[in-house]
Design an enzyme around this catalytic site. Structure first.
Site, PDB file in Angstrom:
ATOM      1  N   HIS A   1      37.280  29.466  37.666  1.00 44.50           N
ATOM      2  CA  HIS A   1      38.473  29.631  38.508  1.00 44.50           C
ATOM      3  C   HIS A   1      38.022  29.600  39.972  1.00 44.50           C
ATOM      4  O   HIS A   1      36.880  29.953  40.278  1.00 44.50           O
ATOM      5  CB  HIS A   1      39.069  30.999  38.140  1.00 44.50           C
ATOM      6  CG  HIS A   1      40.379  31.328  38.769  1.00 44.50           C
ATOM      7  ND1 HIS A   1      40.490  31.791  40.054  1.00 44.50           N
ATOM      8  CD2 HIS A   1      41.643  31.303  38.267  1.00 44.50           C
ATOM      9  CE1 HIS A   1      41.777  32.038  40.319  1.00 44.50           C
ATOM     10  NE2 HIS A   1      42.495  31.743  39.251  1.00 44.50           N
TER      11      HIS A   1
ATOM     12  N   ASP B   1      33.223  36.441  34.578  1.00 42.29           N
ATOM     13  CA  ASP B   1      34.635  36.564  34.940  1.00 42.29           C
ATOM     14  C   ASP B   1      35.395  36.823  33.634  1.00 42.29           C
ATOM     15  O   ASP B   1      35.567  35.923  32.815  1.00 42.29           O
ATOM     16  CB  ASP B   1      35.094  35.264  35.612  1.00 42.29           C
ATOM     17  CG  ASP B   1      36.619  35.185  35.744  1.00 42.29           C
ATOM     18  OD1 ASP B   1      37.305  36.149  35.343  1.00 42.29           O
ATOM     19  OD2 ASP B   1      37.109  34.150  36.234  1.00 42.29           O
TER      20      ASP B   1
ATOM     21  N   GLN C   1      40.264  36.403  31.619  1.00 44.26           N
ATOM     22  CA  GLN C   1      41.005  35.840  30.494  1.00 44.26           C
ATOM     23  C   GLN C   1      40.496  36.318  29.133  1.00 44.26           C
ATOM     24  O   GLN C   1      41.102  36.005  28.111  1.00 44.26           O
ATOM     25  CB  GLN C   1      40.964  34.300  30.545  1.00 44.26           C
ATOM     26  CG  GLN C   1      41.558  33.700  31.810  1.00 44.26           C
ATOM     27  CD  GLN C   1      43.054  33.963  31.941  1.00 44.26           C
ATOM     28  OE1 GLN C   1      43.752  34.258  30.970  1.00 44.26           O
ATOM     29  NE2 GLN C   1      43.563  33.865  33.167  1.00 44.26           N
TER      30      GLN C   1
ATOM     31  N   LYS D   1      46.715  41.153  33.724  1.00 45.73           N
ATOM     32  CA  LYS D   1      46.713  40.144  32.653  1.00 45.73           C
ATOM     33  C   LYS D   1      46.587  40.802  31.279  1.00 45.73           C
ATOM     34  O   LYS D   1      46.649  40.136  30.253  1.00 45.73           O
ATOM     35  CB  LYS D   1      45.556  39.159  32.858  1.00 45.73           C
ATOM     36  CG  LYS D   1      45.731  38.302  34.114  1.00 45.73           C
ATOM     37  CD  LYS D   1      44.677  37.228  34.171  1.00 45.73           C
ATOM     38  CE  LYS D   1      44.451  36.687  35.559  1.00 45.73           C
ATOM     39  NZ  LYS D   1      45.491  35.783  36.020  1.00 45.73           N
TER      40      LYS D   1
ATOM     41  N   CYS E   1      44.289  26.777  39.444  1.00 40.79           N
ATOM     42  CA  CYS E   1      43.161  27.277  40.246  1.00 40.79           C
ATOM     43  C   CYS E   1      41.822  26.765  39.737  1.00 40.79           C
ATOM     44  O   CYS E   1      40.800  27.463  39.814  1.00 40.79           O
ATOM     45  CB  CYS E   1      43.152  28.810  40.305  1.00 40.79           C
ATOM     46  SG  CYS E   1      44.453  29.471  41.324  1.00 40.79           S
TER      47      CYS E   1
END
Lengths: 123, 441
Positions: free
Chosen positions: B121, B231, B234, B257, B399
């Protein structure tokens, strides 16, 4: 809540044990309570074998809780082995003060003295 | 699969009618909806307990402090991390910036290499581009395979090619654009193995066992440690994270999220980096201090409190703890099974449509979302028509411009899932796509 301002506790803070300065200390440390600015300076003389607290003096400014707990602690640690001292907890300090519990906001006041001494002897 | 009939009842927003149709919310990779219990935790805090934390003696301040601290313990536990290792930030982006400022500024030097994935991202690319600019370091991209997976062979090659130079490896646990899931165990093992080889080489050279001329001069200054940043924006919403078992150094996530409020997220940092001061505070002010003098300041003894400068967002922390509880009650194993079931169903249904070209992996490793190109129609037009049917999807580059550019995709349409989605939502999507064909083709 339990009434923390029992008479003997206020007396303890007003007439603290071992209050004052030491002529020739082995260790000295100053700690602040970050949330209110209370301050305690502890001076310590060690036993010849360096394993025990031979003598302790302290000076400080702060609330009844921080000053009274430092006062009772100074009595408790005099002559105590450093190893045992490092294992003292919040529960021990409460017990010395004759309290069952303390609110979250005052834990830092309660432990200022203990943290100062432990930091000092851990050096 | 989860019982979505029951779950939907906890999400009042899902009863909304959009353009005359029942809302079908398939934009969860952008942000998830919030259960009533999360909203209630936030409002209850403001209605009953609001006071500043840590610096008060009065009852409300005590309550607020207790809510903050017990919530923090719950959240850290949810991520399998020590309480000390959790630093609250606004979101994943801020967490990554925190690593750049708190760690990168003092550990990245000129000529060092940061490995980044083309799947990343923008938040995990731009931050490092900027740091590399400041430090004259190099940013090297790891590519993807033809089916959109992290290219492990390319990763191997780059680990070897830049051995001794690499200081940081960053990648997404799950790609927000393609759903590609990276097997952390494999990547971590490769990185740590590289470190070991370097340490052995260094030791042999220092003992003159290996000729000094066999390595360039800069090798001798080499510090074998490679830091790993994941990261987790997600992955955290869909799978159990056991931070302390991952052997990574940093893990970033966003609360919003994973059914939590916007404006709260976390950076998990391996405790050792905090103890050794390899990671330092990057925001300064009240709350994070032990002593302040005119000439200098001593930071808070508490390893993670020293990273919280100023008043924290107590209400959002409380809300996030409730979101963690909500997911825990469903069971993260069940949450992942549910998600994989939806992904596989969406893939099989979309593949039946000859106008649809699915991008990214099609096997069971895909998590969270399905993205596709509707041939002959721009993704924004697809999304607009779907909205007229009450279906919320995202369209564009998500993104991930470098990824889209490298694959020559102008834009893609992405349907992404959460615990309240069902196969009926995917049926609505495939029906909606028929309308798209009717209008444009």
């Amino acid at each position: 809540m339990t009434d923390i301002y029992q008479e003997d506790l206020i007396d303890e803070a007003k007439n603290p044990n071992n209050y004052g300065e030491m002529a020739d200390p082995d260790l000295v440390s100053t700690q602040y309570n970050a949330s209110c600015g209370d301050v305690i300076t502890v001076s310590v003389k060690l036993s010849p074998d360096k394993l025990k607290i031979a003598d302790i003096k302290w000076k400080g400014q702060g609330c009844v809780i921080s000053q009274a707990s430092m006062s009772v602690l100074s009595e408790k640690v005099k002559g105590l082995e450093l190893e045992k001292l490092q294992k003292l907890t919040q529960k021990d300090v409460l017990q010395e003060l004759g309290l069952d519990e303390i609110s979250v906001g005052r834990v830092k006041c309660l432990l200022l003295g203990l943290n100062t001494i432990i930091k000092l002897v851990s050096k | 699969m989860l019982n979505t009939d029951n779950i939907i009842r906890n999400f009042p927003i899902l009863t909304r009618v959009i353009n005359g149709k029942k809302l079908v919310y398939l934009d969860n990779a952008a942000t998830s909806q919030k259960p009533f219990s999360v909203v209630e935790a936030i409002s209850s805090y403001y209605l009953n307990n609001n006071a500043n934390v840590h610096r008060g003696v009065h009852t409300l301040s005590d309550e607020s402090t207790t809510i903050f601290e017990t919530s923090k313990i719950k959240i850290a536990k949810f991520f399998g991390a020590k309480n000390n290792e959790l630093i609250f930030v606004r979101n994943t982006t801020e967490a990554i910036n925190g690593v750049a400022y708190g760690w990168g500024e003092q550990n990245i030097n000129s000529d060092d290499v940061i490995l980044v994935s083309i799947l990343d991202h923008h938040s995990n690319i731009v931050v490092w581009q900027e740091l590399c600019k400041r430090k004259k370091a190099r940013l090297i991209f790891v590519g993807i395979t033809s089916d959109g997976k992290f290219d492990v062979n390319d990763f191997d090659a780059k680990l070897k090619k830049f051995a001794g130079k690499i200081k940081l490896v960053v990648f997404p646990h799950v790609s927000n654009a393609l759903g590609s899931t990276i097997d952390l165990k494999i990547i971590v093992k490769k990185v740590r193995a590289t470190e070991k080889v370097r340490v052995v080489e260094k030791t042999l050279r220092s003992k003159n066992i290996v000729s000094k001329s066999s390595g360039s001069k800069s090798d001798f200054k080499f510090d074998s440690k490679i830091r790993i940043l994941v990261d987790g924006a997600q992955s955290a919403p869909h799978m159990k994270i056991n931070f302390d078992n991952l052997d990574v150094d940093f893990f970033a996530f966003s609360g919003h999220k994973m059914l939590g409020p916007m404006g709260i997220g976390g950076l998990l940092v391996r405790e050792e980096l905090l103890i050794t001061n390899e990671m330092r505070p990057w925001l300064f002010g009240g709350g994070m201090i032990a002593e302040v003098h005119e000439s200098h300041t001593i930071f808070n003894d508490n390893l993670s409190e020293r990273f919280v400068a100023g008043t924290p967002d107590v209400a959002s922390v409380a809300g996030l703890a409730v979101a963690c509880e909500y997911l825990e009650n469903l069971g993260m194993e069940n949450v992942l099974i549910h998600d994989h079931g939806l992904v596989q169903y969406a893939l099989s249904e979309l593949e039946k449509n000859k106008n649809v070209e699915i991008v990214g992996p099609k096997d069971e490793t895909r998590t969270g979302s399905v993205s596709f190109i509707f041939k002959g129609v721009h993704a924004h037009d697809v999304a607009q028509v779907l909205d007229s049917e009450g279906i919320a999807v995202r369209s564009g580059h998500h993104c991930t411009m470098p990824l889209h550019t490298s694959q020559k995709w102008i834009a893609t349409t992405r349907a992404s899932f959460q615990v309240y989605n069902s196969k009926a939502d995917i049926d609505a999507l495939t029906d909606g796509l028929k309308k798209v064909a009717k209008i444009f083709l």
